[in-house]
Write a protein that holds these residues in place. Structure first.
Motif, short mmCIF file in Angstrom:
data_model
loop_
_atom_site.label_atom_id
_atom_site.label_comp_id
_atom_site.label_asym_id
_atom_site.label_seq_id
_atom_site.Cartn_x
_atom_site.Cartn_y
_atom_site.Cartn_z
N GLY A 1 -2.26 4.92 13.58
CA GLY A 1 -1.69 5.19 14.90
C GLY A 1 -1.58 3.93 15.72
N SER B 1 1.43 8.89 16.19
CA SER B 1 1.33 8.97 14.73
C SER B 1 2.72 9.18 14.16
CB SER B 1 0.42 10.13 14.31
OG SER B 1 0.54 10.39 12.93
N LEU C 1 -2.51 7.21 21.36
CA LEU C 1 -1.90 6.79 20.11
C LEU C 1 -0.76 7.71 19.66
CD1 LEU C 1 -5.05 5.83 18.01
CD2 LEU C 1 -3.57 4.33 19.36
N ASN D 1 -7.98 9.05 17.85
CA ASN D 1 -7.25 9.24 19.10
C ASN D 1 -8.11 9.88 20.18
OD1 ASN D 1 -4.86 8.80 20.55
ND2 ASN D 1 -4.15 10.88 20.21
N LYS E 1 -6.94 12.21 14.48
CA LYS E 1 -7.39 12.94 15.66
C LYS E 1 -8.72 12.39 16.18
CE LYS E 1 -5.16 17.30 14.34
NZ LYS E 1 -5.39 18.68 13.83
N ASP F 1 -0.09 2.44 19.94
CA ASP F 1 0.37 2.86 21.27
C ASP F 1 1.82 2.47 21.53
OD1 ASP F 1 -0.08 0.13 21.47
OD2 ASP F 1 -1.10 0.24 23.42
#
Length: 241
Positions: A214, A101, A99, A93, A90, A216
């Motif tokens: 994470g 997860s 991102l 991001n 978090k 994209d």
């Protein structure tokens, strides 16, 4: 009545212990260099992120089997508790906002390409690899966080048109401080060679432990030209209670 361990199991357990001891000095020296900043170059504008001190402690996390007949469906991982990484994801991001997860956390110890392309053709089964991992205490491997790693850019050699353009990927780079994971890979290598495998095709030390946090578009791998050692470091990490 509990069945006593076989002689082979006892030998394997002892070998794992000896290997871990032999690898400790080298791995510890490497970790000292990392923790003191040696060889690590952070981005000058990168924030410092926090991680719970017990995030990499997986002794109470069940072993997870990954055996599938589909291509690249079999591999070995140390399974971690994702809830201990949720706040780190978090926080990262919050600086990006784009991102994805997976909602789980692990460290891949034997990769799908290593198994499908090298180990399996030599007759090494995923069950044999998992037996080695259990006997060597995979879920109790002792690890330390090194940094938050990041790749931001285009791949050097896209495999297809779908891989053109920019990628963004974040991971936690990890140090195998006592050589626990390296010891498992060494034992897999011994079995591979015993079955007639060509030594040049499997490098037990060719291993960069990390936790994918994470991305994209998708995760990225060595096959994409991405290496996830200390060279991958983007931001410092500190541990909290």
């Amino acid at each position: 009545m509990t069945k006593p361990p076989s002689a082979l199991m006892l030998v394997l357990q002892l070998t794992c212990v000896v290997l871990a001891i032999c690898l400790t000095a080298l791995a510890t020296d490497r970790q000292i260099a990392m923790s003191s900043g040696g060889g690590i170059i952070y981005n000058p504008d990168a924030p410092t992120f926090a991680l719970p001190r017990d995030a990499l402690d997986s002794h109470d996390v069940p072993f997870s089997n990954h055996s599938d007949s589909k291509p690249f469906g079999s591999y070995l991982q140390q399974t971690l508790d994702f809830t201990r990484f949720a706040d780190l994801f978090k926080a990262i991001n919050a600086t990006v906002g784009t991102l994805q997860s997976r909602g789980e956390a692990h460290i891949t110890v034997v990769t799908p390409p290593e198994y499908d392309r090298v180990l399996k053709p030599a007759g090494v089964t995923i069950e044999e690899i998992e037996d080695i991992a259990r006997q060597c205490g995979l879920q109790s491997a002792r690890l330390q966080p090194v940094c938050v790693g990041r790749f931001s850019g285009s791949l050097p050699h896209p495999m297809s048109e779908a891989d053109n353009g920019a990628f963004l990927l974040y991971s936690l780079v990890v140090a195998d401080v006592f050589g626990d994971l390296a010891g498992i890979r060494q034992e897999v290598f011994k079995l591979y060679r015993k079955k007639g495998g060509e030594g040049a095709l499997f490098q037990p030390e060719g291993f960069w432990p990390h936790v994918t946090l994470g991305f994209d578009r998708r995760d990225l791998f060595i096959e994409d030209g991405i290496y996830k050692g200390s060279n991958y470091c983007y931001a410092p990490i500190h541990t909290t209670k």
